[in-house]
Design an enzyme around this catalytic site. Structure first.
Site, PDB file in Angstrom:
ATOM      1  CG  ASN A 107     -14.194 -13.360  -0.807  1.00 17.05           C
ATOM      2  OD1 ASN A 107     -14.088 -12.245  -0.299  1.00 17.05           O
ATOM      3  ND2 ASN A 107     -13.922 -14.480  -0.155  1.00 17.05           N
ATOM      4  CE  LYS A 280      15.496  26.661 -18.413  1.00 21.23           C
ATOM      5  NZ  LYS A 280      16.067  26.442 -17.087  1.00 21.23           N
ATOM      6  CD  GLU A 287      11.835  18.522 -17.409  1.00 24.16           C
ATOM      7  OE1 GLU A 287      13.016  18.622 -17.104  1.00 24.16           O
ATOM      8  OE2 GLU A 287      11.012  19.441 -17.213  1.00 24.16           O
TER       9      GLU A 287
HETATM   10  N1  ARG Z   1     -13.202  -4.849   0.255  1.00 25.29           N
HETATM   11  C1  ARG Z   1     -12.820  -6.196  -0.022  1.00 25.29           C
HETATM   12  C2  ARG Z   1     -11.737  -6.199  -1.101  1.00 25.29           C
HETATM   13  O1  ARG Z   1     -11.640  -5.259  -1.804  1.00 25.29           O
HETATM   14  C3  ARG Z   1     -13.972  -7.005  -0.513  1.00 25.29           C
HETATM   15  C4  ARG Z   1     -13.858  -8.459  -0.225  1.00 25.29           C
HETATM   16  C5  ARG Z   1     -14.001  -8.703   1.229  1.00 25.29           C
HETATM   17  N2  ARG Z   1     -14.041 -10.098   1.496  1.00 25.29           N
HETATM   18  C6  ARG Z   1     -13.831 -10.603   2.705  1.00 25.29           C
HETATM   19  N3  ARG Z   1     -13.849 -11.871   2.812  1.00 25.29           N
HETATM   20  N4  ARG Z   1     -13.617  -9.842   3.727  1.00 25.29           N
HETATM   21  O2  ARG Z   1     -10.989  -7.127  -1.252  1.00 25.29           O
END
Ligand code: ARG
Length: 459
Positions: A107, A280, A287
């Site tokens: 995390n 053209k 665009e």
């Molecule tokens: N691949 C996950 C993401 O991009 C990484 C974090 C995963 N964390 C977890 N508690 N499963 O968010």
């Protein structure tokens, strides 16, 4: 029965929906950079041995070489880039690899990786924006005196200089750069050490990893560190605003390049032909810049809506932040490159611009202003008299300044021959010389100050 194409049943479906490696492999360099800083800190704090840290360091460099040479070999059972790096490290150095993940979680790892990635993206975008600005000032300087119709409601309003018009975009881009810089400033705190959500009991030194990774400081709250993606949203907001600016310029280029306007000729390098109509020369690049702005703002919405209503701290929803961030970055970089190239290489047609300004009676306001100033006529009445003069010029099919004095006197005999000095396009433009206005001298002033700011920002 419900598995359909997923031959191996529920576990295969789970693996596919869970795997982020198809897109987060783009983070491999940031992941390795973060891990190098983390391992060095763990050793300095006595949490892992110096020998293990040394092995991890050598191993991570080998993993980087492997990924650089052969790319990341996707294995959905390994879920994401973090597990891929670790697995490759284990394959390279063995047991010691298992010590790298001490005192961290995926995390805080993913938040760190993505921040590093976005920070690089911001720096690259800023350089591209500066390059675009340089082209804008160059072209503006070349055309500081070139007259074109200025528009409101896309109707000819008052004459302006092309240099002035181009410098308007310079200003927009300068604000875009400052929005990216703001985003970078707020982003630049290190989440590493927030671990899963609550921090860690290991005696880590978050200042040290923050410094090693070029962050100003560690983030102050571990829950916030792993649960927000506002830094990605900040980036996407700046990117969206910038894309909107590019889209408006793209639209103008498309209009200017159309035959009825003919204000610019697109270079061969930035236009395409038609497979059926030989005459053209299509403004496809412009665009597509216009269309890319739709996708970029869509990316912003995707991340905003992903975050809406998520409870603290991490939820897997947040894994989906990456594709829109990567997509927006790619689209913006390409749009900017195309715009810079088009702006550098397109040919402006001053004659067509001047003729359009004449056709549009762009100096009508100057006539009204002259009547107020020189003949002391109330503006409302002057407006009406000017309307008569425009009608007459329209009937005769000539520019305002080509009307005879007699004809003008027949409309209102307070008009005398001094009026011709304000009716010409050049006189009109030269007379608008307050700060920030369109007079060539003022435009050169804008250009000089812009060049100074550009040079300062390059330091
Ligand atoms: N691949 C996950 C993401 O991009 C990484 C974090 C995963 N964390 C977890 N508690 N499963 O968010």
């Amino acid at each position: 029965m419900w598995g359909g194409r997923f031959a191996e049943g529920p576990s295969a479906i789970m693996q596919e929906i869970n795997a982020s490696i198809p897109f987060d492999k783009a983070l491999w360099q940031q992941d390795i950079t973060g891990s190098l800083a983390h391992a060095a800190m763990l050793a300095r704090c006595g949490i892992i041995s110096k020998a293990d840290a040394e092995q991890i360091k050598i191993g991570l460099h080998q993993v980087a070489e492997e990924f650089a040479a052969n790319g990341v070999d996707e294995d959905w059972s390994l879920e994401d880039i973090h597990m891929h790096v670790e697995a490759q490290l284990r394959a390279t150095i063995g047991e010691a690899a298992g010590r790298l993940h001490t005192a961290r979680s995926r995390n805080d790892q993913v938040a760190t990786d993505l921040k590093l990635w976005v920070r690089d993206a911001i720096d690259q975008t800023d350089a591209a924006l500066a390059a675009f600005q340089t082209v804008l000032v160059d072209r503006a300087e070349e055309h500081a005196e070139t007259i074109m119709p200025g528009f409101t409601h896309l109707q000819s309003a008052q004459p302006v200089t092309l240099g002035h018009h181009l410098m308007a975009y310079y200003e927009m881009i300068e604000r875009d750069r400052s929005r990216f810089a703001d985003a970078r400033g707020r982003l630049n705190q290190s989440p590493l050490g927030a671990a899963a959500l609550a921090g860690t009991g290991f005696p880590i030194d978050r200042e040290q990893t923050a410094k090693a990774l070029g962050f100003d400081a560690p983030t102050r709250n571990s829950l916030d560190s792993v649960s927000d993606r506002d830094f990605a949203i900040d980036y996407l907001m700046a990117a969206s605003q910038c894309a909107l600016h590019l889209s408006r310029l793209a639209e103008e280029i498309i209009i200017w390049a159309s035959q009825p306007y003919g204000f610019v000729a697109l270079p061969d390098s930035f236009s395409t032909g038609s497979s059926i109509m030989p005459q053209k020369r299509n403004p496809d690049a412009a665009e597509l810049v216009r269309a890319h702005s739709a996708r970029i703002t869509g990316c912003l919405h995707a991340v905003m809506m992903t975050m809406k209503g998520l409870p603290l701290a991490y939820s897997k929803d947040m894994q989906n932040d990456k594709p829109p961030v990567f997509e927006a970055e790619g689209l913006l970089a390409l749009s900017l490159a195309a715009m810079t190239g088009m702006m550098r290489e397109m040919t402006f047609r001053p004659d067509a611009m001047r003729a359009a300004a004449e056709r549009g009676y762009a100096t009508a306001t100057d006539l009204a202003d002259w009547l107020v100033r020189e003949a002391d006529i109330p503006f409302r009445e002057a407006h009406h008299i000017t309307g008569e003069a425009v009608k007459l010029a329209e009937q005769q099919g000539v520019a305002l300044e080509a009307l005879s004095l007699d004809a003008l006197k027949a409309i209102d005999d307070r008009i005398d021959d001094r009026v011709f000095s304000v009716l010409s396009l050049d006189a009109s433009v030269a007379s608008r010389n307050c700060y920030g206005a369109t007079a060539p001298d003022r435009v050169r002033e804008q250009i000089n100050s812009a060049r100074q700011r550009l040079a300062a920002s390059a330091q």
